[in-house]
Design an enzyme around this catalytic site. Structure first.
Site, PDB file in Angstrom:
ATOM      1  N   PRO A 291      98.723  88.076  36.664  1.00 21.73           N
ATOM      2  CA  PRO A 291      98.930  87.878  38.093  1.00 21.73           C
ATOM      3  C   PRO A 291      97.802  87.138  38.813  1.00 21.73           C
ATOM      4  O   PRO A 291      96.628  87.335  38.517  1.00 21.73           O
ATOM      5  CB  PRO A 291      99.058  89.302  38.631  1.00 21.73           C
ATOM      6  CG  PRO A 291      98.441  90.168  37.606  1.00 21.73           C
ATOM      7  CD  PRO A 291      98.670  89.490  36.292  1.00 21.73           C
ATOM      8  N   ASN A 292      98.234  86.305  39.723  1.00 21.89           N
ATOM      9  CA  ASN A 292      97.365  85.537  40.634  1.00 21.89           C
ATOM     10  C   ASN A 292      96.664  84.351  39.965  1.00 21.89           C
ATOM     11  O   ASN A 292      95.992  83.579  40.637  1.00 21.89           O
ATOM     12  CB  ASN A 292      96.335  86.451  41.329  1.00 21.89           C
ATOM     13  CG  ASN A 292      97.017  87.560  42.101  1.00 21.89           C
ATOM     14  OD1 ASN A 292      97.870  87.291  42.944  1.00 21.89           O
ATOM     15  ND2 ASN A 292      96.698  88.801  41.800  1.00 21.89           N
TER      16      ASN A 292
ATOM     17  N   ARG B 181      80.855  92.235  37.901  1.00 23.83           N
ATOM     18  CA  ARG B 181      81.553  92.297  39.194  1.00 23.83           C
ATOM     19  C   ARG B 181      81.780  93.755  39.613  1.00 23.83           C
ATOM     20  O   ARG B 181      81.048  94.640  39.182  1.00 23.83           O
ATOM     21  CB  ARG B 181      82.861  91.494  39.087  1.00 23.83           C
ATOM     22  CG  ARG B 181      82.594  90.022  38.735  1.00 23.83           C
ATOM     23  CD  ARG B 181      83.876  89.233  38.603  1.00 23.83           C
ATOM     24  NE  ARG B 181      84.598  89.210  39.865  1.00 23.83           N
ATOM     25  CZ  ARG B 181      85.886  88.844  39.977  1.00 23.83           C
ATOM     26  NH1 ARG B 181      86.561  88.462  38.896  1.00 23.83           N
ATOM     27  NH2 ARG B 181      86.477  88.840  41.147  1.00 23.83           N
TER      28      ARG B 181
ATOM     29  N   ARG C 255      92.170  79.923  44.629  1.00 20.69           N
ATOM     30  CA  ARG C 255      91.811  81.342  44.683  1.00 20.69           C
ATOM     31  C   ARG C 255      90.317  81.520  44.375  1.00 20.69           C
ATOM     32  O   ARG C 255      89.867  81.207  43.276  1.00 20.69           O
ATOM     33  CB  ARG C 255      92.632  82.103  43.641  1.00 20.69           C
ATOM     34  CG  ARG C 255      92.271  83.559  43.514  1.00 20.69           C
ATOM     35  CD  ARG C 255      92.908  84.192  42.289  1.00 20.69           C
ATOM     36  NE  ARG C 255      92.537  85.573  42.173  1.00 20.69           N
ATOM     37  CZ  ARG C 255      92.600  86.284  41.055  1.00 20.69           C
ATOM     38  NH1 ARG C 255      93.063  85.722  39.957  1.00 20.69           N
ATOM     39  NH2 ARG C 255      92.232  87.536  41.022  1.00 20.69           N
TER      40      ARG C 255
ATOM     41  N   HIS D 230      88.628  86.160  29.885  1.00 17.09           N
ATOM     42  CA  HIS D 230      88.441  86.201  31.336  1.00 17.09           C
ATOM     43  C   HIS D 230      87.599  85.000  31.746  1.00 17.09           C
ATOM     44  O   HIS D 230      86.636  84.653  31.052  1.00 17.09           O
ATOM     45  CB  HIS D 230      87.740  87.494  31.759  1.00 17.09           C
ATOM     46  CG  HIS D 230      88.523  88.709  31.396  1.00 17.09           C
ATOM     47  ND1 HIS D 230      89.608  89.129  32.110  1.00 17.09           N
ATOM     48  CD2 HIS D 230      88.408  89.557  30.342  1.00 17.09           C
ATOM     49  CE1 HIS D 230      90.131  90.199  31.537  1.00 17.09           C
ATOM     50  NE2 HIS D 230      89.425  90.483  30.452  1.00 17.09           N
TER      51      HIS D 230
ATOM     52  N   TYR E 212      86.282  81.615  40.325  1.00 14.86           N
ATOM     53  CA  TYR E 212      87.162  81.095  39.276  1.00 14.86           C
ATOM     54  C   TYR E 212      87.119  79.570  39.132  1.00 14.86           C
ATOM     55  O   TYR E 212      87.820  79.015  38.291  1.00 14.86           O
ATOM     56  CB  TYR E 212      88.615  81.537  39.542  1.00 14.86           C
ATOM     57  CG  TYR E 212      88.762  83.044  39.556  1.00 14.86           C
ATOM     58  CD1 TYR E 212      88.576  83.783  38.392  1.00 14.86           C
ATOM     59  CD2 TYR E 212      89.062  83.730  40.734  1.00 14.86           C
ATOM     60  CE1 TYR E 212      88.690  85.168  38.395  1.00 14.86           C
ATOM     61  CE2 TYR E 212      89.187  85.116  40.750  1.00 14.86           C
ATOM     62  CZ  TYR E 212      88.998  85.824  39.581  1.00 14.86           C
ATOM     63  OH  TYR E 212      89.104  87.188  39.578  1.00 14.86           O
TER      64      TYR E 212
ATOM     65  N   ASN F  67      94.907  86.257  29.132  1.00 15.95           N
ATOM     66  CA  ASN F  67      94.120  86.652  30.301  1.00 15.95           C
ATOM     67  C   ASN F  67      95.006  87.582  31.118  1.00 15.95           C
ATOM     68  O   ASN F  67      95.872  87.122  31.868  1.00 15.95           O
ATOM     69  CB  ASN F  67      93.696  85.444  31.143  1.00 15.95           C
ATOM     70  CG  ASN F  67      92.751  85.872  32.276  1.00 15.95           C
ATOM     71  OD1 ASN F  67      92.689  87.052  32.624  1.00 15.95           O
ATOM     72  ND2 ASN F  67      92.032  84.916  32.842  1.00 15.95           N
TER      73      ASN F  67
ATOM     74  N   ALA G  56      94.408  91.154  36.647  1.00 21.47           N
ATOM     75  CA  ALA G  56      94.202  92.525  37.140  1.00 21.47           C
ATOM     76  C   ALA G  56      94.859  93.576  36.251  1.00 21.47           C
ATOM     77  O   ALA G  56      94.405  94.733  36.211  1.00 21.47           O
ATOM     78  CB  ALA G  56      94.717  92.646  38.572  1.00 21.47           C
TER      79      ALA G  56
ATOM     80  N   GLU H 101      91.482  88.459  24.076  1.00 24.41           N
ATOM     81  CA  GLU H 101      91.450  88.718  25.529  1.00 24.41           C
ATOM     82  C   GLU H 101      90.408  87.785  26.145  1.00 24.41           C
ATOM     83  O   GLU H 101      89.276  87.719  25.657  1.00 24.41           O
ATOM     84  CB  GLU H 101      91.057  90.185  25.775  1.00 24.41           C
ATOM     85  CG  GLU H 101      90.890  90.537  27.249  1.00 24.41           C
ATOM     86  CD  GLU H 101      90.362  91.963  27.446  1.00 24.41           C
ATOM     87  OE1 GLU H 101      90.362  92.766  26.487  1.00 24.41           O
ATOM     88  OE2 GLU H 101      89.923  92.254  28.572  1.00 24.41           O
TER      89      GLU H 101
HETATM   90  C1  DQA Z   1      90.073  87.827  35.512  1.00 22.28           C
HETATM   91  C2  DQA Z   1      89.201  89.020  35.940  1.00 22.28           C
HETATM   92  C3  DQA Z   1      90.056  90.136  36.538  1.00 22.28           C
HETATM   93  O1  DQA Z   1      89.236  91.213  36.938  1.00 22.28           O
HETATM   94  C4  DQA Z   1      90.808  89.622  37.752  1.00 22.28           C
HETATM   95  O2  DQA Z   1      91.672  90.632  38.238  1.00 22.28           O
HETATM   96  C5  DQA Z   1      91.547  88.362  37.503  1.00 22.28           C
HETATM   97  C6  DQA Z   1      90.939  87.335  36.661  1.00 22.28           C
HETATM   98  C7  DQA Z   1      89.235  86.629  35.031  1.00 22.28           C
HETATM   99  O3  DQA Z   1      89.797  85.748  34.405  1.00 22.28           O
HETATM  100  O4  DQA Z   1      88.023  86.565  35.301  1.00 22.28           O
HETATM  101  O5  DQA Z   1      92.608  88.112  38.078  1.00 22.28           O
HETATM  102  O6  DQA Z   1      90.891  88.245  34.432  1.00 22.28           O
END
Ligand code: DQA
Length: 148
Positions: A10-11, A109, A18, A102, A23, A73, A76, A100
């Protein structure tokens, strides 16, 4: 040609606009271009994104059925989705690599980001290198996959 699924939660469809301080300013299309260039001719990289937990879970089922390595990825969902963890475990229990990734370093964070329910069943975790996290994951998947 061997395939790698790059699944984004998501997002992450909002990359580019964003929180660019966290990011970066590149969007998902730029990630697609970057990974296609890295993949070259010997691996097909398919980048997908969804805000929908069920869809992400179904994509992991698809990876199991087709024995396709995954770069995930979970965004959240990383921090609380046991449904996603169980689906990701189906991948690695089948002997298929799942890395995995990020973009940011969640450990640097907010506290709620320090916990990943996915890491315990992932083949490995790469975080904190911006889009290069995916490039490093692609390299790791290739090394972990005999045909890759
Ligand atoms: C994320 C880190 C997560 O905590 C966050 O909710 C994201 C992006 C990252 O790629 O740094 O949406 O996965």
């Amino acid at each position: 040609m061997p395939r790698v699924l790059v699944l984004n939660g998501p997002n992450l469809g909002r990359l580019g606009s964003r929180e660019p301080d966290v990011y970066g300013s590149q969007d998902l299309a730029a990630l697609r271009t970057l990974l296609a260039a890295e993949a070259g001719d010997d691996v097909e990289v398919e980048v997908r994104q969804t805000d929908d937990e069920a869809e992400l879970i179904h994509w992991l089922h698809e990876a199991v059925d087709a024995a396709t390595p995954v770069i995930l990825n979970p965004a959240a969902f990383t921090h609380y989705s046991y449904g996603l963890r169980d689906a990701a475990a189906l991948v690695t229990k089948a002997g298929i690599p799942l890395v995995e990734v990020h973009i940011s370093n969640p450990h640097a964070r907010e506290e709620f980001r320090h916990r990943s329910v996915i890491s315990g069943i992932a083949t490995g975790v790469i975080a904190g290198f911006g889009f290069d996290s995916y490039v490093l994951a692609l390299d790791a998947v290739r090394r972990a996959t005999p045909t890759g």
